[in-house]
Design a protein around this motif. Structure first.
Motif, PDB file in Angstrom:
ATOM      1  N   GLY A   1       0.822  -1.209   0.000  1.00 23.87           N
ATOM      2  CA  GLY A   1       0.000   0.000   0.000  1.00 23.87           C
ATOM      3  C   GLY A   1       0.855   1.257   0.000  1.00 23.87           C
ATOM      4  N   ALA A   2       1.886   1.233   0.825  1.00 23.33           N
ATOM      5  CA  ALA A   2       2.750   2.406   0.902  1.00 23.33           C
ATOM      6  C   ALA A   2       3.462   2.639  -0.431  1.00 23.33           C
ATOM      7  CB  ALA A   2       3.766   2.236   2.033  1.00 23.33           C
ATOM      8  N   ARG A   3       3.862   1.566  -1.070  1.00 25.44           N
ATOM      9  CA  ARG A   3       4.510   1.721  -2.379  1.00 25.44           C
ATOM     10  C   ARG A   3       3.572   2.385  -3.375  1.00 25.44           C
ATOM     11  NH1 ARG A   3       8.904  -1.725  -4.210  1.00 25.44           N
ATOM     12  NH2 ARG A   3       7.691  -2.006  -6.101  1.00 25.44           N
ATOM     13  N   GLN A   4       2.324   1.956  -3.344  1.00 25.56           N
ATOM     14  CA  GLN A   4       1.340   2.578  -4.236  1.00 25.56           C
ATOM     15  C   GLN A   4       1.209   4.068  -3.936  1.00 25.56           C
ATOM     16  OE1 GLN A   4      -2.465   0.572  -4.044  1.00 25.56           O
ATOM     17  NE2 GLN A   4      -1.538  -1.448  -4.353  1.00 25.56           N
ATOM     18  N   LEU A   5       1.118   4.388  -2.665  1.00 32.48           N
ATOM     19  CA  LEU A   5       0.906   5.785  -2.287  1.00 32.48           C
ATOM     20  C   LEU A   5       2.133   6.636  -2.629  1.00 32.48           C
ATOM     21  CD1 LEU A   5      -0.894   5.291   1.143  1.00 32.48           C
ATOM     22  CD2 LEU A   5      -1.921   6.064  -1.012  1.00 32.48           C
ATOM     23  N   LEU A   6       3.304   6.074  -2.382  1.00 32.08           N
ATOM     24  CA  LEU A   6       4.530   6.837  -2.611  1.00 32.08           C
ATOM     25  C   LEU A   6       4.795   7.046  -4.096  1.00 32.08           C
ATOM     26  CD1 LEU A   6       6.852   5.225   0.102  1.00 32.08           C
ATOM     27  CD2 LEU A   6       5.716   7.459   0.188  1.00 32.08           C
ATOM     28  N   ALA A   7       4.155   6.225  -4.912  1.00 32.12           N
ATOM     29  CA  ALA A   7       4.364   6.354  -6.360  1.00 32.12           C
ATOM     30  C   ALA A   7       3.581   7.532  -6.936  1.00 32.12           C
ATOM     31  CB  ALA A   7       3.962   5.051  -7.056  1.00 32.12           C
ATOM     32  N   ARG A   8       2.686   8.090  -6.161  1.00 30.94           N
ATOM     33  CA  ARG A   8       1.873   9.202  -6.657  1.00 30.94           C
ATOM     34  C   ARG A   8       2.739  10.457  -6.803  1.00 30.94           C
ATOM     35  NH1 ARG A   8      -3.835   8.147  -5.442  1.00 30.94           N
ATOM     36  NH2 ARG A   8      -4.210  10.385  -5.652  1.00 30.94           N
ATOM     37  N   ASP A   9       2.283  11.330  -7.663  1.00 26.65           N
ATOM     38  CA  ASP A   9       3.033  12.572  -7.863  1.00 26.65           C
ATOM     39  C   ASP A   9       2.059  13.737  -7.797  1.00 26.65           C
ATOM     40  OD1 ASP A   9       4.958  14.395  -8.393  1.00 26.65           O
ATOM     41  OD2 ASP A   9       4.954  14.041 -10.567  1.00 26.65           O
TER      42      ASP A   9
END
Lengths: 345, 345
Positions: free
Chosen positions: A238-246
DNA sequence: GACGGTATGGGCAACGTTATTCATCTCATC
DNA sequence: GATGAGATGAATAACGTTGCCCATACCGTC
């Protein structure tokens, strides 16, 4: 002392030894009405001398088993240990014994098997922690066996509920992050494939509250939810998904501490720091969260009190209460070093 | 479907419905010898139609309960979750159900009550994890109920043993620390007040091995043991004791990961860094240990395999095996960032 | 066709406990 | 002393299942 022959000591042996009827022995054992003091003493002596213990299965065929069944999704979640400690403390004095069965998390079929296993073993009451099955199934169970459900928000007339006020808890976290100055706050929730019953699940309440509070603060545009699971792996993903946002969020509210631990790992792995680049908060205040090396901001719900209460409610129900009770604990926020104001990036 | 009247469906109902004897139904249910295919089909149909489930207590009065009892000190230790997963995987196919009972850690009286609770419930076999009672008590139990003991080093002719080779594991850690250049290495162990049976306990093996390896490397003078407990609190307290020494150790080997977590907190609180000032290593390789924020060097023992094996051994014993088996897994070292060469201070 | 062996299904008696029903004994009252 | 009430103890009948033993049906062989 006694010659330990192979056969077990039965109530008949005790009766013969004390020269009374089996009925009398049974009454003494059960503390039933209609035994004189002299009889009680005489029988008790025979019981002690022979080392008699009532045959559980034979009793079960007639009625009580003095057993409480506890259904846990899995024992890995340390929060459940608190619940169990509370329960044990409450029921042990009354001669009841708790037995646990793992229901296996998110598989409804496995969960049903586990529930049946307890019903088959004729437990006198069931504490069902965080069930994922339909409410109808819970109610059907509850009609036959005294039941307390922990951690779901349905209201029922046939079983008791013990829960923490997840709306308050989630609100505490989000308000805390906003007060620190965060605007881009992501959320990690658990996605269950259970049509129609989502609203009652605690993960749904936490997620909806997150969205509500964000919206109330005019941050609706920054809502970002990763729907994985309340586990370490889920938090990591989940964190990876969120951190991938820009642009990427400056804070992550994980719906459970386990997921928060996974999120911490993901943040770290991305070359970012906590709380310098990203603040992380969890829910449950697991013991681990308090460790100096983790220092995770989290929501504390008193698991021991919840377990103790569940035990009391079960005993009351076994004792005949039929009205439904709903017990809710109010959670508190424990702020630690994993949350801080966002940097000016 | 079926009118759900209050009374439960019994074998007699099924027999009547299928127009056969109860004996025939019983045979079908048990997959016993002497049933024709036609009979099997007919009876099975009746069973399905009526939703019959065998009455557990009635079965128990005659023999099998198809239940495996698991005795855990407490469910907080995440390592036990691995064991249970392995066990469940192994036994579920054979129709057995695992039930867990907490024995409460280091109180022999509570442990005995928990064991009795399982015996009273007539489980077909018992997996006893890390018992603290006397070997004689284990053997008495094992004479009546198939028993597998996990995590103790006694040898017995009446029960099976599943364990990890704690001597190898502890040696790996201490050799690793010495190879890094450490000389003042402290150890945190668990102190049990159980006269006479200490030698069989895993904590004793780990501690003795630590002392042996230190001595073999000419470091006997630097042996420093804090005897607290294998818990977070114990690790915290133990580390404080060790760090108070002058000169203080440059490395701490905690006998369990939980204790290592506590030690990390204590080191941090003392204003020291890991591994800059003090290296820390644990034992068990709990999932938490692998988290980036902790990165604890630890000894990995495959809990799932141990649980699976314990399950298999139990089934074999239930099936009639009487010879004793001893299964030992060889642990491996997982090095992470919590251990490094000592600084030149 | 008598015989013996094998496969299949049924009858019955436990297993250990307790709820119900019944018998007896004591004691107070009229 | 007859009566009734209350206290106490015993006999009995389940609870649902399965192990043991017996009855029957079927088959092939002499």
């Amino acid at each position: 002392m006694v010659a330990r022959d192979r056969r077990r000591v039965t109530i008949t042996d005790v009766a013969r030894h004390a020269q009374v009827s089996t009925t009398a022995v049974s009454k003494v054992v059960r503390n039933a009405y209609g035994v004189s003091e002299a009889m009680r003493v005489k029988v008790q002596a025979a019981i002690d001398e022979l080392g008699y213990r009532p045959h559980h299965a034979a009793r079960a065929m007639r009625g009580r088993t003095f057993t409480i069944g506890v259904l846990l999704p899995h024992i890995r979640n340390p929060f459940f240990a608190d619940i169990l400690d509370g329960l044990t403390e409450e029921i042990s004095a009354s001669g009841y014994q708790a037995i646990m069965v793992q229901s296996g998390g998110q598989d409804p079929a496995a969960e049903r098997r586990a529930g049946d296993a307890l019903v088959d073993r004729q437990v006198d009451g069931i504490l069902w922690v965080a069930p994922c099955c339909a409410k109808a199934q819970l109610e059907q169970l509850a009609r036959d066996t005294p039941t307390v459900v922990l951690g779901r928000h349905d209201r029922s007339a046939v079983y008791d509920c013990v829960l923490d006020d997840d709306e308050v808890g989630a609100e505490l976290v989000v308000e805390h992050l906003i007060a620190l100055g965060h605007r881009r706050i992501g959320h990690i929730t658990q996605k269950d494939d259970l049509p129609g019953r989502a609203a009652a699940l605690l993960q749904t309440i936490r997620a909806r509250t997150y969205e509500r509070v964000m919206t109330e603060h005019g941050l609706a545009a920054h809502i970002a939810v990763a729907a994985t699971s309340y586990s370490e792996e889920g938090g990591y993903e989940g964190a990876r998904q969120l951190l991938a946002r820009d642009p990427r969020p400056t804070a992550i509210f994980a719906g459970a501490d386990g997921a928060a631990f996974g999120a911490l790992a993901a943040v770290h792995e991305a070359g970012l720091t906590v709380p310098g680049d990203v603040s992380v908060a969890g829910y449950d205040n697991a013991r681990m969260s308090g460790l100096a090396h983790i220092a995770l901001t989290s929501v504390d719900q008193d698991g021991a009190v919840m377990g103790k209460t569940a035990g009391r409610l079960l005993l009351e129900r076994i004792d005949g209460r039929t009205s439904a009770v709903r017990f809710s604990v109010t959670p508190t926020l424990v702020t630690r070093r994993s949350t801080a104001p966002p940097s000016r990036s």
